[in-house]
Scaffold this motif. Structure first.
Motif, PDB file in Angstrom:
ATOM      1  N   PRO A 194       0.821  -1.234   0.000  1.00 54.09           N
ATOM      2  CA  PRO A 194       0.000   0.000   0.000  1.00 54.09           C
ATOM      3  C   PRO A 194       0.848   1.275   0.000  1.00 54.09           C
ATOM      4  CG  PRO A 194      -0.050  -1.081   2.157  1.00 54.09           C
ATOM      5  CD  PRO A 194       0.637  -2.024   1.226  1.00 54.09           C
ATOM      6  N   ASN A 195       2.075   1.172   0.446  1.00 53.13           N
ATOM      7  CA  ASN A 195       2.900   2.384   0.537  1.00 53.13           C
ATOM      8  C   ASN A 195       3.744   2.653  -0.701  1.00 53.13           C
ATOM      9  OD1 ASN A 195       2.025   2.713   3.203  1.00 53.13           O
ATOM     10  ND2 ASN A 195       3.580   1.223   3.888  1.00 53.13           N
ATOM     11  N   ALA A 196       3.677   1.749  -1.662  1.00 52.61           N
ATOM     12  CA  ALA A 196       4.465   1.938  -2.890  1.00 52.61           C
ATOM     13  C   ALA A 196       3.636   1.340  -4.017  1.00 52.61           C
ATOM     14  CB  ALA A 196       5.816   1.247  -2.776  1.00 52.61           C
ATOM     15  N   CYS A 197       2.479   1.945  -4.214  1.00 53.39           N
ATOM     16  CA  CYS A 197       1.468   1.319  -5.058  1.00 53.39           C
ATOM     17  C   CYS A 197       1.379   1.996  -6.427  1.00 53.39           C
ATOM     18  CB  CYS A 197       0.128   1.367  -4.320  1.00 53.39           C
ATOM     19  SG  CYS A 197      -1.101   0.355  -5.129  1.00 53.39           S
TER      20      CYS A 197
ATOM     21  N   ALA B  95     -11.206   2.282   2.679  1.00 54.82           N
ATOM     22  CA  ALA B  95     -10.751   1.415   3.777  1.00 54.82           C
ATOM     23  C   ALA B  95      -9.860   2.157   4.762  1.00 54.82           C
ATOM     24  CB  ALA B  95     -10.003   0.212   3.204  1.00 54.82           C
ATOM     25  N   GLY B  96      -9.652   3.451   4.509  1.00 47.84           N
ATOM     26  CA  GLY B  96      -8.842   4.256   5.420  1.00 47.84           C
ATOM     27  C   GLY B  96      -7.349   4.038   5.290  1.00 47.84           C
ATOM     28  N   ILE B  97      -6.920   3.443   4.181  1.00 47.65           N
ATOM     29  CA  ILE B  97      -5.484   3.238   3.975  1.00 47.65           C
ATOM     30  C   ILE B  97      -4.876   4.535   3.443  1.00 47.65           C
ATOM     31  CG2 ILE B  97      -3.770   1.954   2.619  1.00 47.65           C
ATOM     32  CD1 ILE B  97      -6.002  -0.317   2.525  1.00 47.65           C
ATOM     33  N   PRO B  98      -3.884   5.087   4.128  1.00 45.29           N
ATOM     34  CA  PRO B  98      -3.310   6.356   3.666  1.00 45.29           C
ATOM     35  C   PRO B  98      -2.633   6.193   2.300  1.00 45.29           C
ATOM     36  CG  PRO B  98      -2.011   5.442   5.485  1.00 45.29           C
ATOM     37  CD  PRO B  98      -3.206   4.557   5.320  1.00 45.29           C
ATOM     38  N   LEU B  99      -3.010   7.064   1.361  1.00 45.57           N
ATOM     39  CA  LEU B  99      -2.414   7.016   0.024  1.00 45.57           C
ATOM     40  C   LEU B  99      -1.175   7.908   0.026  1.00 45.57           C
ATOM     41  CD1 LEU B  99      -5.772   7.090  -1.896  1.00 45.57           C
ATOM     42  CD2 LEU B  99      -4.042   5.324  -2.176  1.00 45.57           C
ATOM     43  N   THR B 100      -0.038   7.324   0.367  1.00 43.07           N
ATOM     44  CA  THR B 100       1.187   8.124   0.494  1.00 43.07           C
ATOM     45  C   THR B 100       1.935   8.194  -0.827  1.00 43.07           C
ATOM     46  OG1 THR B 100       2.216   6.107   1.328  1.00 43.07           O
ATOM     47  CG2 THR B 100       1.546   7.749   2.947  1.00 43.07           C
ATOM     48  N   PHE B 101       2.257   7.017  -1.359  1.00 47.80           N
ATOM     49  CA  PHE B 101       2.990   6.973  -2.629  1.00 47.80           C
ATOM     50  C   PHE B 101       2.243   6.003  -3.517  1.00 47.80           C
ATOM     51  CE2 PHE B 101       6.428   5.223  -5.336  1.00 47.80           C
ATOM     52  CZ  PHE B 101       6.794   6.397  -5.963  1.00 47.80           C
ATOM     53  N   TYR B 102       1.502   6.544  -4.476  1.00 46.92           N
ATOM     54  CA  TYR B 102       0.651   5.701  -5.297  1.00 46.92           C
ATOM     55  C   TYR B 102       0.496   6.349  -6.662  1.00 46.92           C
ATOM     56  CZ  TYR B 102      -3.095   9.093  -5.019  1.00 46.92           C
ATOM     57  OH  TYR B 102      -3.815  10.239  -5.167  1.00 46.92           O
ATOM     58  N   GLY B 103       0.060   5.568  -7.623  1.00 51.25           N
ATOM     59  CA  GLY B 103      -0.139   6.120  -8.949  1.00 51.25           C
ATOM     60  C   GLY B 103      -0.091   5.050 -10.013  1.00 51.25           C
ATOM     61  N   ILE B 104       0.212   5.464 -11.230  1.00 50.40           N
ATOM     62  CA  ILE B 104       0.172   4.527 -12.361  1.00 50.40           C
ATOM     63  C   ILE B 104       1.499   4.573 -13.127  1.00 50.40           C
ATOM     64  CG2 ILE B 104      -2.335   4.730 -12.631  1.00 50.40           C
ATOM     65  CD1 ILE B 104      -1.672   6.544 -15.122  1.00 50.40           C
ATOM     66  N   ARG B 105       1.727   3.513 -13.915  1.00 51.98           N
ATOM     67  CA  ARG B 105       2.854   3.525 -14.849  1.00 51.98           C
ATOM     68  C   ARG B 105       2.339   3.230 -16.248  1.00 51.98           C
ATOM     69  NH1 ARG B 105       7.336  -0.158 -16.681  1.00 51.98           N
ATOM     70  NH2 ARG B 105       6.696  -1.831 -15.264  1.00 51.98           N
ATOM     71  N   LEU B 106       2.735   4.085 -17.191  1.00 55.44           N
ATOM     72  CA  LEU B 106       2.435   3.902 -18.612  1.00 55.44           C
ATOM     73  C   LEU B 106       3.678   3.317 -19.272  1.00 55.44           C
ATOM     74  CD1 LEU B 106       0.967   7.503 -19.115  1.00 55.44           C
ATOM     75  CD2 LEU B 106      -0.385   5.370 -18.989  1.00 55.44           C
ATOM     76  N   ASP B 107       3.495   2.250 -20.067  1.00 57.13           N
ATOM     77  CA  ASP B 107       4.669   1.596 -20.666  1.00 57.13           C
ATOM     78  C   ASP B 107       4.514   1.402 -22.175  1.00 57.13           C
ATOM     79  OD1 ASP B 107       7.226   0.302 -20.471  1.00 57.13           O
ATOM     80  OD2 ASP B 107       6.217  -1.641 -20.607  1.00 57.13           O
TER      81      ASP B 107
ATOM     82  N   GLY C 243      13.145  -2.772   3.552  1.00 56.69           N
ATOM     83  CA  GLY C 243      11.868  -2.571   4.235  1.00 56.69           C
ATOM     84  C   GLY C 243      10.661  -3.100   3.471  1.00 56.69           C
ATOM     85  N   MET C 244      10.873  -3.792   2.379  1.00 57.12           N
ATOM     86  CA  MET C 244       9.755  -4.252   1.546  1.00 57.12           C
ATOM     87  C   MET C 244       9.412  -5.717   1.770  1.00 57.12           C
ATOM     88  SD  MET C 244       8.573  -1.810  -0.529  1.00 57.12           S
ATOM     89  CE  MET C 244       8.099  -2.296  -2.205  1.00 57.12           C
ATOM     90  N   PHE C 245      10.220  -6.462   2.478  1.00 58.62           N
ATOM     91  CA  PHE C 245      10.027  -7.910   2.511  1.00 58.62           C
ATOM     92  C   PHE C 245       9.798  -8.431   3.921  1.00 58.62           C
ATOM     93  CE2 PHE C 245      12.754  -6.821  -1.108  1.00 58.62           C
ATOM     94  CZ  PHE C 245      11.910  -7.207  -2.131  1.00 58.62           C
ATOM     95  N   GLU C 246       8.952  -9.457   4.004  1.00 55.48           N
ATOM     96  CA  GLU C 246       8.631 -10.027   5.307  1.00 55.48           C
ATOM     97  C   GLU C 246       9.484 -11.258   5.560  1.00 55.48           C
ATOM     98  OE1 GLU C 246       4.405 -10.268   5.880  1.00 55.48           O
ATOM     99  OE2 GLU C 246       4.128  -8.309   4.930  1.00 55.48           O
ATOM    100  N   GLU C 247       9.581 -11.621   6.835  1.00 57.44           N
ATOM    101  CA  GLU C 247      10.524 -12.671   7.230  1.00 57.44           C
ATOM    102  C   GLU C 247      10.216 -14.028   6.593  1.00 57.44           C
ATOM    103  OE1 GLU C 247      13.477 -12.552   8.637  1.00 57.44           O
ATOM    104  OE2 GLU C 247      13.251 -10.376   8.675  1.00 57.44           O
ATOM    105  N   ASP C 248       8.925 -14.347   6.443  1.00 58.16           N
ATOM    106  CA  ASP C 248       8.634 -15.668   5.871  1.00 58.16           C
ATOM    107  C   ASP C 248       9.116 -15.757   4.428  1.00 58.16           C
ATOM    108  OD1 ASP C 248       6.730 -13.824   5.077  1.00 58.16           O
ATOM    109  OD2 ASP C 248       5.010 -15.181   5.325  1.00 58.16           O
ATOM    110  N   PHE C 249       8.988 -14.643   3.705  1.00 59.75           N
ATOM    111  CA  PHE C 249       9.476 -14.633   2.329  1.00 59.75           C
ATOM    112  C   PHE C 249      11.013 -14.682   2.307  1.00 59.75           C
ATOM    113  CE2 PHE C 249      10.907 -11.995  -1.343  1.00 59.75           C
ATOM    114  CZ  PHE C 249      10.592 -12.900  -2.339  1.00 59.75           C
ATOM    115  N   LEU C 250      11.636 -13.913   3.176  1.00 59.44           N
ATOM    116  CA  LEU C 250      13.109 -13.925   3.229  1.00 59.44           C
ATOM    117  C   LEU C 250      13.609 -15.327   3.586  1.00 59.44           C
ATOM    118  CD1 LEU C 250      13.790 -10.492   4.979  1.00 59.44           C
ATOM    119  CD2 LEU C 250      14.073 -11.048   2.556  1.00 59.44           C
TER     120      LEU C 250
END
Lengths: 486, 486
Positions: free
Chosen positions: A222-225, A252-264, B76-83
């Protein structure tokens, strides 16, 4: 490079010449070699030097293992006394260099080697390989970052780089020149630089549908979406589905900190403006709109000119290969040989029918001259190391080819800076490379010393690189001493 | 590459996607990925694939060291079970590939991975990096060798290569495609290929005069005596001095086995013809006249057309960087996902507004069709692995885009060859790469299967790559199932 023995990463002729020096000359004769280049790549008004840290690793590790010597024996070209010499080989000379991340110009020595001729000869090829590659990519990256006008530029080129090292050290060079991150995880680990990336088309395709793929990604990160919206249909499926997910996150109350789209794919100007409207209308004006797909400094400039609303650029192939100019023409030329009796360096010159290819002789350095008022570069002066200048006196600069073109600097209006620093002295490394992110900061300050006219991507103003009067005199005396006829 | 842990040589998004599959999906879901490319580089009529041996090393060595895992934790992106999963990671899937040195064409899978989705995803970046780089340089080198019309071509580009690996593996690829040697000593050692080279300008400059430098070199290396003649003045000093030394050798009774000159500047057509006349007049008609300096296939062709008398070519920058097209556009796309219940592969497709970018779905292979009479390639057929063909029956080929373009092959007039071989099965390597010089022989035989019209450097004839009827049907069914609107 510190783990690998790259001693044999050299042209075969370096070794045949070394044996020649060993057999037929005083092998300890001290010489001076300069590494320099003749033209800025990609039509740039400047270059950025990079790679010194890897040259240092390479020189520190120089040694011939037994199996290197055994291999050389199999070529049938080398005699046992020479092979035995190689067994005990290490670098014992001096190296001076312009620090990484510096702005540099053609014909200036970037690296200067003062060493026994056999040692100086051996290291030519690897030194050029490393400096040429990283300086090329750093220069290209500086241009791309300039074109992005403050937007973040990410290096995404690993899969199209010319082999693993080109990916790793190319990303390092791109970071030096101002990229904000790389997709290359190994580069991140090795050089402590930020790594970036979200997901590929395969992520989307591995789910039954795009919306489920987006939802799952948003739940995980959610923080790098940043959602890739062009797998099926950018405007009719990708962006609407992304907006649906962002709405669900907001609800859902999830803070939108770093989010957006990628065009490729598709027309990035058109699609980004459409995307911006759709995101704004849905209440997501701060969504990142990132783009990738065959970007370079020219296309980024052109998209910006058309009002593209992209604010994050992922640049791959064209950056990591410097596609429109994939080589940096660094060369390595003999500049002087020490006279054993007097200790003085006898200057050497290489002639050429092409005046540009005539080398500058002697034991040289570079003094950079800045405008005292605004800190911008006025000119670089290639001079002999023992020349002294006093910035409280006036200084007369002249063009080395068209000598009637003169510039007179009044006392107190300019400052001068020695550009070359000692890196090795008597074989000992006396320099510690800064961290890559610190080199990046330094590089940013270096770019700030260029006039806007020299930063321009197309037909930039050429910065003057002049020869000092004593160097100019020495060069012309040497030229006259050869009865050179066309 | 076998010494280095390149597991982190991957794009960051491969790892974030892997964690996504790990958390949200059946991580063991088996998928098929194809690596293929869309256009031949440099306007070529074909490409040469290379790099498989290094992909094999890479896959064999895949593992996450403790410090790799520690590094990933810091992002900071990965959880212990995955690691923890990564700690035990190894490749357990199947890989099929077209052997190195093969002639290849656009849209054909060069490498096919059938593996759990997490494993297949991880290896995307490094696999593409390696295959893209070496296939690019092999293709470029094949063109240069073709232009040289039987003269020897030497790879001399290490100093301008994009980093050490680009020099080492670029030289390897150049050898595969037919170069007779490389200047790169480390490549020679690693792959047991011939290394070549004599001396540089610095050798000449380090002596009081050119004649002494030549004499000394001839004394040291009488059996490989190629003298560089352009340090001061090619026609008035270099060639006359070289001839003087050859005469002295002849007078001293030294057999002149391999001797001659190297031209490294000036107009190579003019200078080589002058040199040939001077050498002939002095009684040295068999002297090698080698040339270097910004050569590529176009310039070599052009020099040959003008009657240049060069018979040995040293090619540097333009070959090792593939200067006019420095990237090979290999991509890696999901083609199918296995249904756990049935074991069947469900085909997957990636759409695009650009028809060229729509992928081919399913578990595919390539059958190459040859003219039985002359052994030349008629077409390649991309088909599903379970299709069976009988060359005693007639075969109807059709263009996948313009389906009315049909070719009918009569029974017994053609042969068919399966192009993909198993490389890994259930994680075990089942293939041993041939030696590079053996791959070179194979590559030569491969090039002989191309019609002259496809070997032509400019606007070559395009070899047909067709889809089998079952594959074409599957693709169109999938396309129809998406309600794709422009």
């Amino acid at each position: 490079m510190s783990e690998r023995n790259l001693t044999l990463l050299t042209d075969f002729y370096e070794l045949t010449m070394m044996q020649g020096y060993f057999k037929e000359k005083d092998a300890n004769e001290t010489v001076i070699f300069d590494a320099f280049y003749r033209n800025n790549p990609v039509g740039s008004g400047y270059s950025i030097c990079a790679g010194l840290d890897q040259v240092i690793d390479y020189v520190k590790n120089l040694h011939f293992d037994d199996d290197d010597v055994d291999y050389l024996r199999t070529t049938g070209m080398f005699e046992e006394d020479f092979l035995d010499y190689l067994r005990h080989f290490h670098f014992s000379g001096d190296i001076y260099a312009i620090p990484e991340g510096s702005v540099i110009f053609p014909r200036e020595p970037l690296v200067k080697i003062i060493a026994p001729i056999m040692e100086a000869q051996l290291i030519e090829t690897a030194l050029l390989n490393i400096i040429n590659h990283q300086s090329l990519i750093a220069t290209k990256a500086a241009r791309v970052v300039y074109a992005a006008q403050g937007d973040g530029v990410m290096e995404f080129g690993l899969r199209r780089a010319q082999g693993p090292d080109a990916g790793i050290y190319g990303a390092r060079a791109a970071m030096i020149a101002g990229c904000i991150g790389t997709s290359n995880v190994l580069c991140g680990k090795m050089f402590d630089v930020p790594v970036k990336g979200t997901h590929a088309h395969s992520w989307i395709m591995s789910f039954p549908d795009e919306l489920t793929a987006f939802r799952t990604y948003a739940k995980l990160y959610p923080n790098a979406c940043i959602l890739l919206v062009d797998t099926y249909d950018t405007l009719n499926s990708g962006i609407p589905n992304a907006i649906k997910v962002f709405k669900e996150m907001r609800e859902a109350g999830i803070p939108l900190t770093f989010y957006g789209i990628r065009l490729d794919s598709g027309d990035l100007a058109y699609l980004s403006k459409k995307a911006k409207k759709m995101l704004d209308a849905a209440g997501f004006p701060d969504a990142v709109i990132s783009a990738s797909n065959d970007l370079d400094e020219t296309l980024i400039s052109s998209l910006k000119l058309q009002g593209a609303t992209i604010n994050s650029w992922g640049v791959g192939t064209n950056l990591i290969t410097s596609k429109d100019c994939p080589s940096f023409g660094g060369v390595y030329k003999l500049a002087a040989i020490q006279d054993k009796a007097t200790g003085k360096f006898i200057p050497k010159i290489k002639l050429s029918e092409n005046a540009e290819k005539i080398t500058n002789p002697g034991n040289k350095t570079i003094r950079r001259i800045y405008d005292k008022e605004n800190g911008k570069i006025i000119a670089d002066l290639i001079c002999l190391v023992d020349e002294e200048y006093d910035t409280n006196k006036s200084l007369l600069l002249f063009d080395p080819k068209e000598t009637w073109k003169k510039t007179h600097l009044a006392p107190g209006t300019y400052t001068m800076r020695e550009m070359m620093i000692p890196v090795f002295l008597k074989g000992e490394c006396v320099y510690e490379s800064p961290r890559v992110m610190d080199i990046q900061k330094y590089c940013k300050s270096e770019l700030a010393t260029l006039w806007e006219e020299s930063l321009r991507l197309e037909f930039p103003h050429r910065v003057h690189v002049d020869l000092s009067k004593p160097l100019w005199d020495m060069k012309n005396e040497l030229l006259d001493s050869y009865h050179y006829h066309e």
